[in-house]
Design an enzyme around this catalytic site. Structure first.
Site, PDB file in Angstrom:
ATOM      1  N   GLU A 253       0.162   3.649   1.675  1.00 15.03           N
ATOM      2  CA  GLU A 253       0.148   4.085   3.072  1.00 15.03           C
ATOM      3  C   GLU A 253       1.533   3.851   3.714  1.00 15.03           C
ATOM      4  O   GLU A 253       1.885   4.514   4.682  1.00 15.03           O
ATOM      5  CB  GLU A 253      -0.953   3.324   3.827  1.00 15.03           C
ATOM      6  CG  GLU A 253      -1.168   3.711   5.265  1.00 15.03           C
ATOM      7  CD  GLU A 253      -1.896   5.045   5.509  1.00 15.03           C
ATOM      8  OE1 GLU A 253      -2.448   5.620   4.557  1.00 15.03           O
ATOM      9  OE2 GLU A 253      -1.877   5.501   6.663  1.00 15.03           O
TER      10      GLU A 253
ATOM     11  N   SER B 283       0.818  -1.218   0.000  1.00 12.62           N
ATOM     12  CA  SER B 283       0.000   0.000   0.000  1.00 12.62           C
ATOM     13  C   SER B 283       0.850   1.266   0.000  1.00 12.62           C
ATOM     14  O   SER B 283       1.901   1.326   0.651  1.00 12.62           O
ATOM     15  CB  SER B 283      -0.872  -0.011   1.255  1.00 12.62           C
ATOM     16  OG  SER B 283      -1.395   1.271   1.499  1.00 12.62           O
TER      17      SER B 283
ATOM     18  N   TYR C 149      -1.580   0.337  10.648  1.00 10.95           N
ATOM     19  CA  TYR C 149      -1.854  -0.339   9.372  1.00 10.95           C
ATOM     20  C   TYR C 149      -0.650  -0.215   8.427  1.00 10.95           C
ATOM     21  O   TYR C 149      -0.199  -1.214   7.847  1.00 10.95           O
ATOM     22  CB  TYR C 149      -3.102   0.277   8.728  1.00 10.95           C
ATOM     23  CG  TYR C 149      -3.313  -0.116   7.281  1.00 10.95           C
ATOM     24  CD1 TYR C 149      -3.915  -1.319   6.936  1.00 10.95           C
ATOM     25  CD2 TYR C 149      -2.910   0.723   6.246  1.00 10.95           C
ATOM     26  CE1 TYR C 149      -4.106  -1.680   5.606  1.00 10.95           C
ATOM     27  CE2 TYR C 149      -3.100   0.375   4.917  1.00 10.95           C
ATOM     28  CZ  TYR C 149      -3.697  -0.831   4.602  1.00 10.95           C
ATOM     29  OH  TYR C 149      -3.882  -1.185   3.282  1.00 10.95           O
TER      30      TYR C 149
HETATM   31  P1  NAP Z   1     -11.542  -4.550   1.800  1.00 10.01           P
HETATM   32  O1  NAP Z   1     -12.694  -4.236   0.905  1.00 10.01           O
HETATM   33  O2  NAP Z   1     -11.490  -3.956   3.160  1.00 10.01           O
HETATM   34  O3  NAP Z   1     -11.449  -6.146   1.927  1.00 10.01           O
HETATM   35  C1  NAP Z   1     -10.650  -6.740   2.920  1.00 10.01           C
HETATM   36  C2  NAP Z   1     -10.784  -8.259   2.814  1.00 10.01           C
HETATM   37  O4  NAP Z   1      -9.949  -8.865   3.824  1.00 10.01           O
HETATM   38  C3  NAP Z   1     -12.217  -8.782   3.040  1.00 10.01           C
HETATM   39  O5  NAP Z   1     -12.495  -9.745   2.053  1.00 10.01           O
HETATM   40  C4  NAP Z   1     -12.126  -9.440   4.406  1.00 10.01           C
HETATM   41  O6  NAP Z   1     -12.988 -10.565   4.509  1.00 10.01           O
HETATM   42  C5  NAP Z   1     -10.676  -9.944   4.405  1.00 10.01           C
HETATM   43  N1  NAP Z   1     -10.179 -10.260   5.740  1.00 10.01           N
HETATM   44  C6  NAP Z   1     -10.209  -9.473   6.850  1.00 10.01           C
HETATM   45  N2  NAP Z   1      -9.695 -10.144   7.898  1.00 10.01           N
HETATM   46  C7  NAP Z   1      -9.315 -11.377   7.446  1.00 10.01           C
HETATM   47  C8  NAP Z   1      -8.750 -12.515   8.047  1.00 10.01           C
HETATM   48  N3  NAP Z   1      -8.446 -12.561   9.364  1.00 10.01           N
HETATM   49  N4  NAP Z   1      -8.501 -13.606   7.280  1.00 10.01           N
HETATM   50  C9  NAP Z   1      -8.838 -13.603   5.961  1.00 10.01           C
HETATM   51  N5  NAP Z   1      -9.406 -12.558   5.330  1.00 10.01           N
HETATM   52  C10 NAP Z   1      -9.634 -11.447   6.067  1.00 10.01           C
HETATM   53  O7  NAP Z   1     -10.152  -4.152   1.088  1.00 10.01           O
HETATM   54  P2  NAP Z   1      -9.853  -3.793  -0.462  1.00 10.01           P
HETATM   55  O8  NAP Z   1     -10.071  -2.343  -0.664  1.00 10.01           O
HETATM   56  O9  NAP Z   1     -10.507  -4.793  -1.329  1.00 10.01           O
HETATM   57  O10 NAP Z   1      -8.270  -3.992  -0.493  1.00 10.01           O
HETATM   58  C11 NAP Z   1      -7.685  -5.255  -0.782  1.00 10.01           C
HETATM   59  C12 NAP Z   1      -6.267  -5.284  -0.240  1.00 10.01           C
HETATM   60  O11 NAP Z   1      -5.497  -4.251  -0.845  1.00 10.01           O
HETATM   61  C13 NAP Z   1      -6.140  -5.062   1.252  1.00 10.01           C
HETATM   62  O12 NAP Z   1      -5.046  -5.834   1.702  1.00 10.01           O
HETATM   63  C14 NAP Z   1      -5.808  -3.589   1.383  1.00 10.01           C
HETATM   64  O13 NAP Z   1      -5.103  -3.341   2.573  1.00 10.01           O
HETATM   65  C15 NAP Z   1      -4.938  -3.406   0.152  1.00 10.01           C
HETATM   66  N6  NAP Z   1      -4.917  -2.061  -0.430  1.00 10.01           N
HETATM   67  C16 NAP Z   1      -6.093  -1.464  -0.761  1.00 10.01           C
HETATM   68  C17 NAP Z   1      -6.065  -0.214  -1.371  1.00 10.01           C
HETATM   69  C18 NAP Z   1      -7.338   0.495  -1.768  1.00 10.01           C
HETATM   70  O14 NAP Z   1      -7.280   1.701  -2.015  1.00 10.01           O
HETATM   71  N7  NAP Z   1      -8.464  -0.214  -1.876  1.00 10.01           N
HETATM   72  C19 NAP Z   1      -4.829   0.401  -1.662  1.00 10.01           C
HETATM   73  C20 NAP Z   1      -3.656  -0.266  -1.320  1.00 10.01           C
HETATM   74  C21 NAP Z   1      -3.711  -1.510  -0.722  1.00 10.01           C
HETATM   75  P3  NAP Z   1     -14.299 -10.660   5.441  1.00 10.01           P
HETATM   76  O15 NAP Z   1     -15.480 -10.487   4.517  1.00 10.01           O
HETATM   77  O16 NAP Z   1     -14.200 -12.042   5.964  1.00 10.01           O
HETATM   78  O17 NAP Z   1     -14.194  -9.588   6.471  1.00 10.01           O
HETATM   79  N1  GDD Z   2     -12.461   7.492   6.013  1.00  8.57           N
HETATM   80  C1  GDD Z   2     -12.559   8.824   6.152  1.00  8.57           C
HETATM   81  N2  GDD Z   2     -13.695   9.337   6.697  1.00  8.57           N
HETATM   82  N3  GDD Z   2     -11.524   9.591   5.754  1.00  8.57           N
HETATM   83  C2  GDD Z   2     -11.659  10.927   5.874  1.00  8.57           C
HETATM   84  C3  GDD Z   2     -12.802  11.522   6.415  1.00  8.57           C
HETATM   85  C4  GDD Z   2     -13.872  10.701   6.865  1.00  8.57           C
HETATM   86  O1  GDD Z   2     -14.895  11.149   7.351  1.00  8.57           O
HETATM   87  N4  GDD Z   2     -12.620  12.875   6.395  1.00  8.57           N
HETATM   88  C5  GDD Z   2     -11.416  13.105   5.864  1.00  8.57           C
HETATM   89  N5  GDD Z   2     -10.821  11.925   5.558  1.00  8.57           N
HETATM   90  C6  GDD Z   2      -9.453  11.773   4.999  1.00  8.57           C
HETATM   91  C7  GDD Z   2      -8.549  10.872   5.847  1.00  8.57           C
HETATM   92  O2  GDD Z   2      -8.038  11.596   6.969  1.00  8.57           O
HETATM   93  C8  GDD Z   2      -7.500  10.500   4.794  1.00  8.57           C
HETATM   94  O3  GDD Z   2      -6.504  11.500   4.757  1.00  8.57           O
HETATM   95  C9  GDD Z   2      -8.267  10.504   3.481  1.00  8.57           C
HETATM   96  O4  GDD Z   2      -9.532  11.124   3.748  1.00  8.57           O
HETATM   97  C10 GDD Z   2      -8.510   9.119   2.872  1.00  8.57           C
HETATM   98  O5  GDD Z   2      -9.074   8.281   3.869  1.00  8.57           O
HETATM   99  P1  GDD Z   2      -9.635   6.801   3.497  1.00  8.57           P
HETATM  100  O6  GDD Z   2     -10.597   6.881   2.388  1.00  8.57           O
HETATM  101  O7  GDD Z   2     -10.101   6.208   4.786  1.00  8.57           O
HETATM  102  O8  GDD Z   2      -8.373   6.062   2.903  1.00  8.57           O
HETATM  103  P2  GDD Z   2      -6.839   5.930   3.391  1.00  8.57           P
HETATM  104  O9  GDD Z   2      -6.008   6.748   2.455  1.00  8.57           O
HETATM  105  O10 GDD Z   2      -6.688   6.171   4.826  1.00  8.57           O
HETATM  106  O11 GDD Z   2      -6.548   4.373   3.157  1.00  8.57           O
HETATM  107  C11 GDD Z   2      -6.973   3.702   1.957  1.00  8.57           C
HETATM  108  O12 GDD Z   2      -5.949   3.773   0.994  1.00  8.57           O
HETATM  109  C12 GDD Z   2      -4.742   3.083   1.345  1.00  8.57           C
HETATM  110  C13 GDD Z   2      -3.743   3.292   0.182  1.00  8.57           C
HETATM  111  O13 GDD Z   2      -3.124   4.527   0.293  1.00  8.57           O
HETATM  112  C14 GDD Z   2      -7.338   2.270   2.343  1.00  8.57           C
HETATM  113  O14 GDD Z   2      -7.943   1.635   1.246  1.00  8.57           O
HETATM  114  C15 GDD Z   2      -6.083   1.494   2.731  1.00  8.57           C
HETATM  115  O15 GDD Z   2      -6.423   0.119   2.931  1.00  8.57           O
HETATM  116  C16 GDD Z   2      -5.073   1.619   1.586  1.00  8.57           C
HETATM  117  O16 GDD Z   2      -3.886   0.899   1.861  1.00  8.57           O
END
Ligand code: NAP
Ligand code: GDD
Length: 341
Positions: free
Chosen positions: A136, A134, A158
């Site tokens: 992050e 990520s 995280y």
């Molecule tokens: P998400 O919608 O939050 O999905 C997370 C998944 O992890 C769910 O299927 C959840 O399954 C599973 N999980 C949670 N705890 C678990 C456990 N103990 N054992 C097995 N599975 C478990 O996340 P996403 O947005 O699809 O992201 C997919 C991956 O990419 C994550 O690793 C996230 O950190 C990473 N990532 C996401 C982003 C983004 O912007 N979306 C960016 C960078 C990296 P349950 O239904 O069982 O809870």
């Molecule tokens: N969630 C949330 N809710 N975020 C808020 C809010 C609110 O009400 N108001 C402002 N924000 C700001 C957060 O402080 C952050 O700076 C930004 O919006 C994005 O927040 P999220 O959408 O929660 O995403 P994230 O950047 O913290 O994390 C996501 O992206 C990562 C990759 O950079 C997640 O998908 C992570 O799993 C992923 O790794």
């Protein structure tokens, strides 16, 4: 014979898009599911009846070994994680166990099932591994834009857990010759995004206000900047990364960055609303430590994988607002089946 893929996190946003993509590429897709009565599993079964399911949990080493034995995959995509950053302060140890140590357990399951050890490195036909790293991990960024060589300074439990999984993936590649890669993905969103993340919270909030179901939307830090892309584009990159002859890590993002304030403006404009009349600042939604600015340099992925994003920020936000307006107008609930178009 079809190639086989095992996906952890298949019930999440990326898991569903990746499963659809791999099925369309002719893969035999297996998904790791957990929990006794997880409602997201029944939703997955209805959407993708062709996916085969195997029980397991990233907290349970034996279950992962059994899952790899049963699915006998050519490729494993480790998407499972606790992925909501604020939760990682509230449950730091659990986040470390699932998001960090879970990577170790998955790599060990593959190593054990492939018969790889420090004296017997991977051979032809080995299981390929993708780790969902990520942006992050960059945290308090050392340079902008961020590329594969930018140092990490994670700002949340995280981000720290993801950095552990990232380095461990590199270490298993170097120690055991495993074909293991990390995709350093920047934020990616879609109409299937969880409602706790800011894009979906805003598009759903704007849709609720437009339909008279709410009057205000409470948000935290409006000045944070993110590089937001479309999840459907990013899962293509995951697959591409596992098809290269040598395993390497790649940054995936659009190279454009926007503030949360700009996201709010775009979403409310798409709904035909004036955001300043409805958005309320809430200090309790600010984080103990913030990631102020993320912006990807995806040159390597473009040059070596031929990967390009196909959906702009403006198109993405408009797509999400339209989807949420449709969902609510049809009487749907965001966390029910109908929220997965
Ligand atoms: P998400 O919608 O939050 O999905 C997370 C998944 O992890 C769910 O299927 C959840 O399954 C599973 N999980 C949670 N705890 C678990 C456990 N103990 N054992 C097995 N599975 C478990 O996340 P996403 O947005 O699809 O992201 C997919 C991956 O990419 C994550 O690793 C996230 O950190 C990473 N990532 C996401 C982003 C983004 O912007 N979306 C960016 C960078 C990296 P349950 O239904 O069982 O809870
Ligand atoms: N969630 C949330 N809710 N975020 C808020 C809010 C609110 O009400 N108001 C402002 N924000 C700001 C957060 O402080 C952050 O700076 C930004 O919006 C994005 O927040 P999220 O959408 O929660 O995403 P994230 O950047 O913290 O994390 C996501 O992206 C990562 C990759 O950079 C997640 O998908 C992570 O799993 C992923 O790794």
């Amino acid at each position: 014979m079809s190639r086989r893929a095992l996906i952890t996190g298949i019930t999440g946003q990326d898991g569903l898009y990746l499963a659809e993509h791999l099925l369309s590429e002719g893969y035999d897709v297996w998904g790791l599911i957990r929990g006794q009565a997880n409602p997201r599993v029944s939703r997955l079964r209805r959407h993708l009846p062709d996916v085969r399911l195997v029980r397991g949990d990233l907290l349970d080493q034996g279950s992962l070994i059994s899952a790899v034995e049963k699915a006998a995959p050519d490729e494993v995509y480790n998407l499972g994680a606790i992925s909501f950053v604020p939760m990682s302060w509230e449950q730091a140890e659990l986040t470390g166990e699932v998001t960090g140590m879970g990577v170790l357990r998955m790599l060990e399951a593959i190593r054990v099932c492939s018969g790889v050890s420090s004296t017997r490195t991977g051979a032809q036909g080995q299981i390929r591994f993708y780790q969902a790293s990520s942006s992050e991990m960059f945290g308090q960024v050392r340079e902008t834009p961020q590329n594969e060589r930018t140092p990490f300074h994670p700002r949340s439990p995280y981000g720290v857990a993801k950095a552990y999984g990232h380095f461990l993936t590199q270490n298993y590649r170097e120690s055991y010759g495993m074909h293991a890669v990390s995709g350093i993905l920047f934020n990616h969103e879609s109409p299937r995004r969880g409602t706790e993340f800011v894009t979906r919270k805003v598009t759903l909030g704007a849709a609720r206000i437009k339909l008279g179901l709410a009057d205000e939307l409470r948000l935290g830090n409006l000045e944070a900047r993110r590089d937001w892309g479309y999840a459907g584009d990013y899962v293509r990159a995951m697959h591409m990364m596992l098809q290269t002859p040598t395993p390497e890590d790649y940054v995936i993002g659009t190279g454009r960055t926007h503030t949360v304030r700009e996201l709010v403006q775009a979403a409310f404009a798409a709904a035909g609303l004036d955001w300043e009349r409805h958005v309320v600042g809430d200090r309790s939604l600010h984080r103990p430590a913030e990631v102020d600015l993320l912006c990807a340099d995806p040159k390597k992925a473009r040059a070596q994988l031929g990967w390009e994003p196909s959906v702009s920020f403006e198109e993405l936000i408009a797509m999400m607002v339209e989807s949420d307006l449709r969902l609510l107008a049809d009487g749907g609930e965001p966390d029910q089946d109908s929220s997965w178009p």
